[in-house]
Design a protein around this motif. Structure first.
Motif, PDB file in Angstrom:
ATOM      1  N   HIS A 101       1.024  -1.178  -0.188  1.00 58.50           N
ATOM      2  CA  HIS A 101       0.081  -0.159  -0.123  1.00 58.50           C
ATOM      3  C   HIS A 101       0.803   1.208  -0.141  1.00 58.50           C
ATOM      4  N   ILE A 102       1.819   1.068   0.768  1.00 60.12           N
ATOM      5  CA  ILE A 102       3.065   2.552   0.564  1.00 60.12           C
ATOM      6  C   ILE A 102       3.357   2.533  -0.529  1.00 60.12           C
ATOM      7  N   LEU A 103       4.056   1.737  -1.294  1.00 62.47           N
ATOM      8  CA  LEU A 103       4.601   1.965  -2.652  1.00 62.47           C
ATOM      9  C   LEU A 103       3.301   2.359  -3.566  1.00 62.47           C
ATOM     10  N   GLY A 128       2.917   4.145  13.645  1.00 62.23           N
ATOM     11  CA  GLY A 128       4.012   3.133  14.015  1.00 62.23           C
ATOM     12  C   GLY A 128       4.337   2.170  12.710  1.00 62.23           C
ATOM     13  N   THR A 129       3.305   1.738  12.148  1.00 66.25           N
ATOM     14  CA  THR A 129       3.324   0.727  11.018  1.00 66.25           C
ATOM     15  C   THR A 129       3.886   1.502   9.980  1.00 66.25           C
ATOM     16  N   LEU A 130       3.552   2.839   9.626  1.00 69.26           N
ATOM     17  CA  LEU A 130       3.840   3.398   8.297  1.00 69.26           C
ATOM     18  C   LEU A 130       5.278   3.778   8.406  1.00 69.26           C
ATOM     19  N   ILE A 163      -0.569   7.884   4.413  1.00 66.78           N
ATOM     20  CA  ILE A 163      -2.190   7.124   5.210  1.00 66.78           C
ATOM     21  C   ILE A 163      -3.528   7.451   4.559  1.00 66.78           C
ATOM     22  N   GLN A 164      -3.421   8.918   4.153  1.00 67.03           N
ATOM     23  CA  GLN A 164      -4.799   9.458   3.438  1.00 67.03           C
ATOM     24  C   GLN A 164      -5.026   8.622   2.146  1.00 67.03           C
ATOM     25  N   GLU A 165      -3.855   8.606   1.344  1.00 67.37           N
ATOM     26  CA  GLU A 165      -3.780   7.947   0.047  1.00 67.37           C
ATOM     27  C   GLU A 165      -4.329   6.459   0.262  1.00 67.37           C
TER      28      GLU A 165
END
Length: 117
Positions: free
Chosen positions: A17-19, A49-51, A33-35
């Motif tokens: 999800h981050i990528l 924390g996860t992010l 986080i919003q995206e």
């Protein structure tokens, strides 16, 4: 899948999800986080924390880097993250892997009809 590409381990949900969030544009942490929430239609929203744990790992692996600072105002002085070409390759490889999983699942579901019990 491309037989010449190296086989990479599956990405975690957070990493995927981050990528994916960074594939569209450079973002700061809260923007990521919003995206992710937008792309997952609200079904996944990583905590800070996860992010940030995952961003550190992605940066250590050279899949994400700090975006270059431009002449932004002080209000925009947040750290921005950017996906690298290696990060795009890892994301592309994961998308291909997931497509293979979906194709296999669809074929299996068509092959076998449930019996009435």
């Amino acid at each position: 899948m491309n037989s010449e590409a190296p086989i990479l381990p599956p990405l975690s949900s957070a990493t995927l999800h981050i990528l994916l969030a960074l594939a569209g544009e450079d973002l700061h942490g809260y923007g990521i986080i919003q995206e992710i929430a937008r792309q997952s239609q609200g079904s996944y929203r990583p905590g800070p924390g996860t992010l940030y744990d995952n961003l550190k790992k992605l940066m250590d692996q050279k899949l994400v880097v700090d975006a270059p600072r431009s002449s932004r105002s002080k209000e925009e002085d947040r750290r921005l993250y950017r996906i690298t070409s290696a990060g795009r390759a890892a994301l592309s490889s994961e998308v291909e892997r997931l497509q293979d999983v979906v194709r296999t699942a669809q074929a299996r579901l068509r092959e076998r009809k449930p019996r009435n019990i």
